[in-house]
Motif scaffolding. Sequence first.
Motif, PDB file in Angstrom:
ATOM      1  N   LEU A  41       0.846  -1.182   0.000  1.00 53.53           N
ATOM      2  CA  LEU A  41       0.000   0.000   0.000  1.00 53.53           C
ATOM      3  C   LEU A  41       0.886   1.237   0.000  1.00 53.53           C
ATOM      4  O   LEU A  41       2.066   1.168   0.348  1.00 53.53           O
ATOM      5  CB  LEU A  41      -0.898   0.037   1.243  1.00 53.53           C
ATOM      6  CG  LEU A  41      -2.037  -0.979   1.351  1.00 53.53           C
ATOM      7  CD1 LEU A  41      -2.659  -0.908   2.739  1.00 53.53           C
ATOM      8  CD2 LEU A  41      -3.094  -0.739   0.285  1.00 53.53           C
ATOM      9  N   SER A  42       0.285   2.375  -0.342  1.00 54.18           N
ATOM     10  CA  SER A  42       0.941   3.666  -0.216  1.00 54.18           C
ATOM     11  C   SER A  42       0.002   4.596   0.532  1.00 54.18           C
ATOM     12  O   SER A  42      -1.234   4.483   0.413  1.00 54.18           O
ATOM     13  CB  SER A  42       1.260   4.251  -1.590  1.00 54.18           C
ATOM     14  OG  SER A  42       1.606   5.620  -1.499  1.00 54.18           O
ATOM     15  N   ASP A  86      -2.502   6.210  -1.689  1.00 52.00           N
ATOM     16  CA  ASP A  86      -3.471   5.397  -2.428  1.00 52.00           C
ATOM     17  C   ASP A  86      -4.891   5.837  -2.104  1.00 52.00           C
ATOM     18  O   ASP A  86      -5.238   6.085  -0.942  1.00 52.00           O
ATOM     19  CB  ASP A  86      -3.335   3.916  -2.062  1.00 52.00           C
ATOM     20  CG  ASP A  86      -2.110   3.267  -2.677  1.00 52.00           C
ATOM     21  OD1 ASP A  86      -1.501   3.866  -3.585  1.00 52.00           O
ATOM     22  OD2 ASP A  86      -1.766   2.150  -2.235  1.00 52.00           O
ATOM     23  N   THR A 120      -7.882   9.265   0.706  1.00 49.47           N
ATOM     24  CA  THR A 120      -6.706   8.393   0.674  1.00 49.47           C
ATOM     25  C   THR A 120      -6.563   7.611   1.974  1.00 49.47           C
ATOM     26  O   THR A 120      -7.226   7.900   2.986  1.00 49.47           O
ATOM     27  CB  THR A 120      -5.422   9.212   0.467  1.00 49.47           C
ATOM     28  OG1 THR A 120      -5.211  10.026   1.635  1.00 49.47           O
ATOM     29  CG2 THR A 120      -5.504  10.085  -0.778  1.00 49.47           C
TER      30      THR A 120
END
Length: 327
Positions: free
Chosen positions: A69-70, A73, A91
């Motif tokens: 994940l970021s 995202d 996000t």
Amino acid sequence: MDTFTPDLDGFSGVISIRRDDEVVGEWAVGLADRTAGVANTPGTRFGLASGTKTFTAITLLSLVADGLLSLDDAARALLGDDLPLIADDVTIDHLLTHTSGIGDYLDEEVDALASLSIPAQRLDSTPAYLPMLEGFPAKFTAGERFSYCNGGYVVLAVLAERAAGAPFARLVADRVFAPAGMTSSGFPRSDLLPTGTATGYKDDGRTNVFELPVVGSGDGGAHSTVADLHRFWRALRAGRILPQELVPLALEPTTAEADDGMGYGRGVWLDDGDLVMAGGDHGVTAVSRHDPATGITVSGLANIEVRTFARTREVMQGIRERVGSAD
């Protein structure tokens, strides 16, 4: 060092002061099980309510560390058609920092102890929470301000499961509890509590079994002990849970004035230099505060709704003054 003795009036649970490998002081009072007459002990497991959010945030940061994940995202990328009222620009970091603006199934600005809209026994997995999260319009545009959001942390658990392909409780166990050595922590069913776990009691004497989800998720339901919570803070700061370079992401202030003069990081409250996890619900009160400067952890875990946050703050201040005078 002289120990600061806490106020135990009306308390039922454990208050603990630990520093490094030393138990500076520990007090257990009241009953873990009133029917069987079983007393609380320093090793009793207690529900953490929203203290669970700290573990949720660290689990998400662990997935970020692994590239699954970021922080930037969009939640929508993993939600697909689920929860359509969550805006496309929300996000993962908005959710972690309570700045997503999404509507909340349990909005504490309205009623912190509102009843569940779904029978508690049906909430036995993170996907089972999705119907309860439906139908809440956004409160504000993502990133506009801080607003504590329980539902946002359940959404984080949903995203974690989908990104990692494993149940949320297992992710927390593998990514937080195991590396920290938290052998007495987990997400037990409320109708099948393990031996040595305190039952939560409401003010009218009934248990909380009908008030809380039968299995917790990202916003609550983890159980732990005072010893395990001390292990958590030490392991987090030592880089044994997250890579050392990512630890500041959890602890940096993302909102300077979130609530009652405290700041907020990612899953961690920031109170006058202390790192704090805190939660309260029907029959549950939990606070663990860690002072990085001294290495002291003060935890207060209770199986009733009782003044605990102020107690732990007073104990920390008292013991910190004694440490200062001893040094």
